[in-house]
Design an enzyme around this catalytic site. Sequence first.
Site, PDB file in Angstrom:
ATOM      1  N   ASP A  20      -9.041  15.416   4.728  1.00 22.52           N
ATOM      2  CA  ASP A  20      -8.849  14.294   3.805  1.00 22.52           C
ATOM      3  C   ASP A  20      -8.561  13.019   4.603  1.00 22.52           C
ATOM      4  O   ASP A  20      -9.171  11.970   4.382  1.00 22.52           O
ATOM      5  CB  ASP A  20      -7.668  14.644   2.885  1.00 22.52           C
TER       6      ASP A  20
ATOM      7  N   ASP B 203     -13.785   7.686  35.884  1.00 21.20           N
ATOM      8  CA  ASP B 203     -14.359   8.922  35.341  1.00 21.20           C
ATOM      9  C   ASP B 203     -14.836   8.736  33.899  1.00 21.20           C
ATOM     10  O   ASP B 203     -14.426   9.450  33.006  1.00 21.20           O
ATOM     11  CB  ASP B 203     -13.372  10.077  35.447  1.00 21.20           C
TER      12      ASP B 203
ATOM     13  N   GLU C 289      -3.127  14.862  -8.491  1.00 18.80           N
ATOM     14  CA  GLU C 289      -2.423  13.630  -8.200  1.00 18.80           C
ATOM     15  C   GLU C 289      -3.005  12.445  -8.988  1.00 18.80           C
ATOM     16  O   GLU C 289      -2.265  11.603  -9.485  1.00 18.80           O
ATOM     17  CB  GLU C 289      -2.480  13.337  -6.698  1.00 18.80           C
ATOM     18  N   ASP C 290      -4.317  12.396  -9.112  1.00 14.45           N
ATOM     19  CA  ASP C 290      -4.939  11.186  -9.655  1.00 14.45           C
ATOM     20  C   ASP C 290      -5.452  11.297 -11.086  1.00 14.45           C
ATOM     21  O   ASP C 290      -5.872  10.308 -11.665  1.00 14.45           O
ATOM     22  CB  ASP C 290      -6.120  10.750  -8.754  1.00 14.45           C
TER      23      ASP C 290
ATOM     24  N   HIS D 246     -15.705  11.164  -2.453  1.00 16.78           N
ATOM     25  CA  HIS D 246     -14.632  11.428  -1.479  1.00 16.78           C
ATOM     26  C   HIS D 246     -14.306  12.923  -1.367  1.00 16.78           C
ATOM     27  O   HIS D 246     -14.398  13.486  -0.271  1.00 16.78           O
ATOM     28  CB  HIS D 246     -13.393  10.581  -1.823  1.00 16.78           C
TER      29      HIS D 246
ATOM     30  N   HIS E 119      -8.784  18.421  -4.390  1.00 15.37           N
ATOM     31  CA  HIS E 119      -7.510  18.023  -3.783  1.00 15.37           C
ATOM     32  C   HIS E 119      -6.850  16.812  -4.438  1.00 15.37           C
ATOM     33  O   HIS E 119      -5.647  16.657  -4.368  1.00 15.37           O
ATOM     34  CB  HIS E 119      -7.651  17.806  -2.277  1.00 15.37           C
TER      35      HIS E 119
HETATM   36 MN    MN Z   1      -8.009  12.378  -0.796  1.00 17.90          MN
END
Ligand code: MN
Length: 729
Positions: free
Chosen positions: A153, A273, A90-91, A61, A86
């Site tokens: 992201d 169109d 957080e993870d 990812h 990134h």
């Molecule tokens: Mn992410």
Amino acid sequence: MKTEITKQEELAIEQAFADLLKSYTATRHHQKVDLITRAFEFAKNAHAGVRRRSGEPYIMHPLAVAKIVVSEIGLGSTCICAALLHDVVEDTDTTIEQIQQEFGEQIAVIVDGLTKISSNLLSKEASTQAENFRKLFATMATDARVVLVKIADRLHNMRTLEFQPKEKQLKIAGETQYIYAPLAYRLGLFPIKQELENLSFKYNHPAQYEDICRRLENKQTVQMEHFELFAKPIRFALQSMGYDFEMQARIKTPYSIWKKMQDKNVSFDEVYDLLAVRIVFKPNTDRSEKEQCWNIYSAVTEIYKPHPERIRDWISTPKANGYEALHVTVMGPEGEWVEVQIRTTRMHDIAERGLAAHWKYKMGNDTNSELDRWIDQIRDLIKQHSQNTADFLSEFKLNLFSSEIFVFTPRGDFNILPQGATVLDFAYQLHTELGEHCVGAKVNHALQPLSYKIKSGDQVEIITAENQHPQREWLQWTNTAKAKSRLNDYFRRGDRELIAQGEKKFNDELNRLGKSEMHDIALHRLLHYYDFKQPAHLMLQIGKGVLSLEPLEELLKSKKQRQRKEEAPASKPQIPKLLVLTDYGRNKEYTLANCCHPIPGDEVFAYLNDKNMFVVHKSNCPDAERIKSSYGKRLCPAEWDNSRTQTFVETIALQGIDRTGVIIKALEIISTHYKCNLQYMQIKANDGLFEGRLKLDVYDSDEVRKICSEISEIPEINYARRIESRGEK
Ligand code: MN
């Protein structure tokens, strides 16, 4: 899920990284392969053993996001590293300090920003939503690259949305449609905006999406034949002009077709169109790009007849997001309208990657780029709303989601304003001084008022007068954050002067009465009389001349003297009437707020809502803070008259010792002494104590207070108190 990575997967990871480096080294950015490799290794270790819902190793990812950052947005090593890293804070157990130590301040700031923007922008509560927006833009104001990486992201998450459970799909798709697609558009990332919209559409309306895809597929062969037929004579003409060019067929996306079907209320077959044609050419250096675009325009319209109203010159006046091109719609060989977009290779690059790519090269030096201007606007908005976020969302949308209009000064300078901007907005945009003295404008040489809504392409000459000054109603005539915040600044300044005037009037009156030594008592009584807590609020109304100092003489008399006066019979009006004291006028129509249910005698204030109706809230209403901060300029003090012509339901809570007869005593007070109607009663006894709730019809808060204090005097009662309504029914 944590499982060992297979050899095959290891290979896929290495492959993806090699691919990333290849895209990177092909750009003109500084070659920081070492740094990027370190970021990759770091992220890979941090995410080791973790897999995404798709079953892929997690590192795939960040790798994909980094790839989008370089290939589709055109950013450099800082953003690539930030993209790779990134999700680690957080993870995983990694801290932002570690990132800073390993990769420096700049990358750490972006990763930190990305961590802080909640992934949950659209929460159920509007306040949280607004707060998150504010956070997002506050972060963006520090470094716009945060948002660019965030968009990358989101794009990858949308591309892999099929692995998410249904309800999460809907939520993410909604958020994307609502926030990220407009953001991408505003940043000039047109292909990303289109893809985000299209993917959102796919998950929000799967059946319609499938249907349109199927129909498009059926038409594809015909469309391509049509394109070849259309393109052939143009190719020939451009070749003979000696241009190096490319012609591409652009088929509308399912989303844009669906949107047209919705907007125009037409069927798929009536969307005529479907096909657009793009000409991207390498300009010759001997003449301007603009001139050459128009040359090509001439060549095309020699062959096909142009639609007179559908020429868009985004070269003379580029869009706010930096987009440049010449658009013309012509009648094709089969009698169909076909849009032709004419761009140079440079314009094409901007259109595909937006200003973000260009902005990168301008880092460090102070440029007037559109992106900077945009960020300035956002900063203005944030500043204005740093205290409260209630209206932030709507005003943000006002400025960001509405398309822009172009406005010209008499000298031909052009300005970009949001759709719906008025003469007054334009005046403030040019200069605060112009705004504050603006009396109107000549719009295309015709005189128009301040509230006039400017249209794109209008030439506007602001007219000012020395003796003109801002009025409160001007706030209704502004649709830009800048004008609104300047006006509010002005009024705040004005209020300070008025307060000073009020204080002077007050002191003068005391002197006239020969009671200047009673200053504090006089102020206290006057505050009480007009039901104000803050002396400044009272003085403001006195300064404005809304409240008079007439009662002062009476208030300074002794208590006895006053009481006698109060007992004199007052004339009673027939309808319950609220005395509204305001510079908007007295005795306007009003309603009592549903949230706090004020009753006569409560300390209240009123504010003028959008329907020009005064809504009366309790001063201690939980909503009051929000209302006061958001609608400060529409507030007015309110007082009750004491006509006692209408009853209101109030709730009393009581607690006491559970002994025979105690409830009867309380009810006696209510019905015999006060002749109140009892609507509802609930008593719960427990361990010798009881708790009860009573709902009664009362005239005013004073009556409730008296009832409560009388009940409290029953020896077995611990307390009896009014339950303040706080939103619950
Ligand atoms: Mn992410």
